[in-house]
Design a protein around this motif. Structure first.
Motif, PDB file in Angstrom:
ATOM      1  N   ALA A  87     -71.591  39.903 -31.382  1.00  0.00           N
ATOM      2  CA  ALA A  87     -70.692  41.026 -31.654  1.00  0.00           C
ATOM      3  C   ALA A  87     -71.285  42.001 -32.663  1.00  0.00           C
ATOM      4  O   ALA A  87     -71.730  41.608 -33.738  1.00  0.00           O
ATOM      5  N   LYS A  88     -71.324  43.267 -32.259  1.00  0.00           N
ATOM      6  CA  LYS A  88     -71.778  44.351 -33.126  1.00  0.00           C
ATOM      7  C   LYS A  88     -71.261  45.633 -32.501  1.00  0.00           C
ATOM      8  O   LYS A  88     -71.688  46.022 -31.415  1.00  0.00           O
ATOM      9  N   ALA A  89     -70.352  46.259 -33.172  1.00  0.00           N
ATOM     10  CA  ALA A  89     -69.739  47.479 -32.654  1.00  0.00           C
ATOM     11  C   ALA A  89     -70.639  48.679 -32.907  1.00  0.00           C
ATOM     12  O   ALA A  89     -71.622  48.595 -33.634  1.00  0.00           O
ATOM     13  N   GLY A  90     -70.285  49.792 -32.294  1.00  0.00           N
ATOM     14  CA  GLY A  90     -70.962  51.041 -32.590  1.00  0.00           C
ATOM     15  C   GLY A  90     -71.803  51.598 -31.465  1.00  0.00           C
ATOM     16  O   GLY A  90     -72.458  52.619 -31.642  1.00  0.00           O
ATOM     17  N   TYR A  91     -71.792  50.959 -30.300  1.00  0.00           N
ATOM     18  CA  TYR A  91     -72.580  51.466 -29.188  1.00  0.00           C
ATOM     19  C   TYR A  91     -71.677  52.199 -28.203  1.00  0.00           C
ATOM     20  O   TYR A  91     -70.484  51.934 -28.115  1.00  0.00           O
ATOM     21  N   GLY A  92     -72.274  53.104 -27.440  1.00  0.00           N
ATOM     22  CA  GLY A  92     -71.519  53.976 -26.553  1.00  0.00           C
ATOM     23  C   GLY A  92     -70.704  53.271 -25.489  1.00  0.00           C
ATOM     24  O   GLY A  92     -69.598  53.681 -25.187  1.00  0.00           O
ATOM     25  N   SER A  93     -71.228  52.202 -24.931  1.00  0.00           N
ATOM     26  CA  SER A  93     -70.534  51.524 -23.843  1.00  0.00           C
ATOM     27  C   SER A  93     -70.646  50.018 -24.007  1.00  0.00           C
ATOM     28  O   SER A  93     -71.519  49.387 -23.434  1.00  0.00           O
ATOM     29  N   SER A  94     -69.757  49.478 -24.815  1.00  0.00           N
ATOM     30  CA  SER A  94     -69.733  48.035 -25.056  1.00  0.00           C
ATOM     31  C   SER A  94     -68.388  47.477 -24.636  1.00  0.00           C
ATOM     32  O   SER A  94     -67.368  48.151 -24.721  1.00  0.00           O
ATOM     33  N   MET A  95     -68.415  46.228 -24.198  1.00  0.00           N
ATOM     34  CA  MET A  95     -67.185  45.536 -23.852  1.00  0.00           C
ATOM     35  C   MET A  95     -67.190  44.207 -24.597  1.00  0.00           C
ATOM     36  O   MET A  95     -68.164  43.448 -24.512  1.00  0.00           O
ATOM     37  N   ALA A  96     -66.143  43.966 -25.374  1.00  0.00           N
ATOM     38  CA  ALA A  96     -66.006  42.686 -26.062  1.00  0.00           C
ATOM     39  C   ALA A  96     -65.672  41.625 -25.019  1.00  0.00           C
ATOM     40  O   ALA A  96     -64.764  41.802 -24.203  1.00  0.00           O
ATOM     41  N   LEU A  97     -66.430  40.534 -25.023  1.00  0.00           N
ATOM     42  CA  LEU A  97     -66.227  39.451 -24.069  1.00  0.00           C
ATOM     43  C   LEU A  97     -65.500  38.280 -24.705  1.00  0.00           C
ATOM     44  O   LEU A  97     -64.801  37.533 -24.042  1.00  0.00           O
ATOM     45  N   SER A  98     -65.698  38.124 -26.006  1.00  0.00           N
ATOM     46  CA  SER A  98     -65.038  37.093 -26.807  1.00  0.00           C
ATOM     47  C   SER A  98     -65.139  37.583 -28.251  1.00  0.00           C
ATOM     48  O   SER A  98     -65.651  38.674 -28.500  1.00  0.00           O
ATOM     49  N   ASP A  99     -64.695  36.763 -29.181  1.00  0.00           N
ATOM     50  CA  ASP A  99     -64.813  37.154 -30.590  1.00  0.00           C
ATOM     51  C   ASP A  99     -66.268  37.280 -31.022  1.00  0.00           C
ATOM     52  O   ASP A  99     -66.586  38.031 -31.933  1.00  0.00           O
ATOM     53  N   GLU A 100     -67.151  36.552 -30.360  1.00  0.00           N
ATOM     54  CA  GLU A 100     -68.543  36.532 -30.798  1.00  0.00           C
ATOM     55  C   GLU A 100     -69.527  37.201 -29.838  1.00  0.00           C
ATOM     56  O   GLU A 100     -70.683  37.381 -30.185  1.00  0.00           O
TER      57      GLU A 100
END
Length: 185
Positions: A87-100
């Motif tokens: 997990a690391k936010a801040g990119y143009g097209s990301s999808m969280a799959l789980s907490d990690e």
């Protein structure tokens, strides 16, 4: 409907399709319309450095990440990159799959992969595996796949060659114990 998002599909020994033989596939998305996953243990002869060079992206040649192999993520859109990462936010097209875990498909993450701004751990894959509505469930019923909850240590901390056997061991079985026969009570 059982949801297999954030699970591994472990190819049964009888699955001899070269794209999936002895594969471990991380399921990113699963819903009534179908499923999408990334094969995490089929390395290509291409390294991250080769891909970045081809895309004309500057990178640190001394970074261990530059020497990581790119994976064949699956037969669909094999010209498109997918970065499965911690997990690391801040990119143009990301999808969280789980907490990690997250998957990012935007080019902006590629600029960070060999720098200190990179996610802690990642796999870069070209392409993905896709299933239409009901197709994955039928393949599981046909004994093509074993399904277990995903484990990020298998994704990131093992060599590609160790992942299939480690995933089966997580179920408490050894690969030689697997049979091609499906049992239905």
């Amino acid at each position: 409907m059982q949801n297999f998002q954030n699970h591994f599909l472990i190819a049964m020994p009888a699955l001899d399709d070269p794209l999936f033989k002895r594969s471990v596939t991380y399921i990113c998305e699963h819903n009534e319309e179908g499923a999408m996953g990334i094969v995490i243990n089929h390395p290509l002869e291409v390294k991250v450095a080769d891909l970045l060079k081809q895309l004309e992206i500057e990178f640190d040649t001394q970074s261990p990440a530059a020497q990581a192999h790119v994976c064949a993520g699956g037969p669909v859109q094999h010209d498109r990159g997918f970065v499965l990462h911690t997990a690391k936010a801040g990119y143009g097209s990301s999808m969280a799959l789980s907490d990690e875990l997250m998957v990012t498909t935007s080019k902006d993450i590629l600029f960070d992969l060999t720098t200190e701004r990179a996610p802690d751990k990642f796999i870069l894959a070209l392409g993905y595996a896709g299933w239409t509505a009901g197709q994955l469930e039928q393949e599981i019923a046909d004994n093509s796949w074993l399904v277990i909850p995903a484990d990020s240590s298998i994704i990131f901390d093992l060599t590609h060659a160790e992942k299939w056997q480690s995933a089966t061991a997580k179920m408490g079985i050894k690969p030689w114990q697997l049979t091609n026969e499906a049992g239905h009570a």
